[in-house]
Design a protein around this motif. Structure first.
Motif, PDB file in Angstrom:
ATOM      1  N   THR A  28       2.712  -1.019   4.314  1.00 37.84           N
ATOM      2  CA  THR A  28       2.330   0.333   3.909  1.00 37.84           C
ATOM      3  C   THR A  28       3.553   1.244   3.858  1.00 37.84           C
ATOM      4  O   THR A  28       4.570   0.964   4.488  1.00 37.84           O
ATOM      5  CB  THR A  28       1.361   0.934   4.942  1.00 37.84           C
ATOM      6  N   VAL A  54       0.857  -1.189   0.000  1.00 43.51           N
ATOM      7  CA  VAL A  54       0.000   0.000   0.000  1.00 43.51           C
ATOM      8  C   VAL A  54       0.893   1.239   0.000  1.00 43.51           C
ATOM      9  O   VAL A  54       1.707   1.431   0.903  1.00 43.51           O
ATOM     10  CB  VAL A  54      -0.902   0.029   1.245  1.00 43.51           C
ATOM     11  N   ALA A  56      -1.546   5.982   4.502  1.00 48.02           N
ATOM     12  CA  ALA A  56      -1.551   4.586   4.018  1.00 48.02           C
ATOM     13  C   ALA A  56      -1.776   3.648   5.199  1.00 48.02           C
ATOM     14  O   ALA A  56      -2.501   2.655   5.094  1.00 48.02           O
ATOM     15  CB  ALA A  56      -0.231   4.261   3.318  1.00 48.02           C
ATOM     16  N   THR A  72      -4.297   7.378  -0.785  1.00 45.57           N
ATOM     17  CA  THR A  72      -4.608   5.966  -0.571  1.00 45.57           C
ATOM     18  C   THR A  72      -6.107   5.749  -0.692  1.00 45.57           C
ATOM     19  O   THR A  72      -6.904   6.654  -0.481  1.00 45.57           O
ATOM     20  CB  THR A  72      -4.117   5.480   0.814  1.00 45.57           C
ATOM     21  N   ALA A  87      -5.252   1.557   5.551  1.00 46.65           N
ATOM     22  CA  ALA A  87      -5.106   0.097   5.619  1.00 46.65           C
ATOM     23  C   ALA A  87      -5.693  -0.441   6.923  1.00 46.65           C
ATOM     24  O   ALA A  87      -6.375  -1.460   6.942  1.00 46.65           O
ATOM     25  CB  ALA A  87      -3.633  -0.294   5.506  1.00 46.65           C
TER      26      ALA A  87
END
Lengths: 130, 90
Positions: free
Chosen positions: A69, A10, A74, A47, A78
């Motif tokens: 990440t 990510v 991020a 993101t 996540a």
């Protein structure tokens, strides 16, 4: 052998995430399920909850998924996705992005389980380059 | 010292190429196929051969010698396989 652990990268940047994936595939993880979730849904830096969820689903082969990440939102996005999934075998890994991903992918490609993949990636916090 | 009569094996490899990311990854893949533990040393540094990041931090250069040491039931096979991977690295 069981299916390998899936890896999700990510990043705020789609090219950063896909570039890192290309590196992993060359370093010995050619047959590993690696998915990227880079940038926003409309292609900007940022993101995306949706992209992260889709990336996780695409590498979820039954042996768990490790999510790595880059930084900042991020991590937050996540974490929101993982909170909603509420699965013990889909985990956020606390490691540097590049080093953690390399360590995770190489060990995952050997058939290691999710806990081993996580500890290999998190070991990256203590490995100096010099 | 180990108190059991555990097998161990050791071999030296002259590196044909720098031990950078790709060969380090290949070494981990090779080492992981065996139950034995394995270490690789270069100069006075010694690290776990299954840790790709640690192997890269050795900074081992082409033309230099590294030592592989394995401990466990399949130690012989493990060092042989790992040495082959390193010797054929590009």
């Amino acid at each position: 052998m069981a299916e390998p652990v899936g890896i999700v990268l990510v990043s705020h940047s789609d090219s950063l995430a896909t570039g890192l994936r290309d590196m992993l595939l060359q370093i010995g993880a050619a047959n590993l399920p690696v998915a990227t979730a880079g940038g926003t849904d409309d292609g900007r830096l940022g993101t995306s909850y949706h992209r992260i969820g889709a990336a996780i689903a695409s590498v979820d082969k039954g042996s768990g998924v490790a999510v790595l990440t880059d930084l900042g939102s991020a991590v937050l996005t996540a974490r929101a996705v993982l909170d909603d999934l509420a699965r013990t075998d889909v985990i956020l890994v606390d490691s540097p992005f590049v080093e953690g991903a390399v360590a995770a992918a190489v060990i995952a490609a050997t058939g290691a389980d999710l806990a081993t993949v996580r500890s290999a990636a998190e070991e990256a916090r203590d490995v100096h380059k010099l | 010292m180990s108190t059991s009569f555990e097998a161990s094996a050791e071999t030296e490899v002259v590196l044909p190429a720098h031990l950078h990311a790709r060969p380090a990854g290949a070494l981990v893949q090779a080492a992981a196929q065996f139950s034995s533990t394995m270490e690789i040393s270069y100069g006075d540094k010694r690290v776990n051969a299954r840790s790709v990041l640690a192997v890269m931090t050795l900074g081992a250069l082409a033309g230099s010698t590294v030592v592989l040491r394995a401990r466990g039931a399949d130690a012989d096979e493990a060092v042989k396989a790992a040495a082959e991977v390193l010797a054929s690295a590009e």
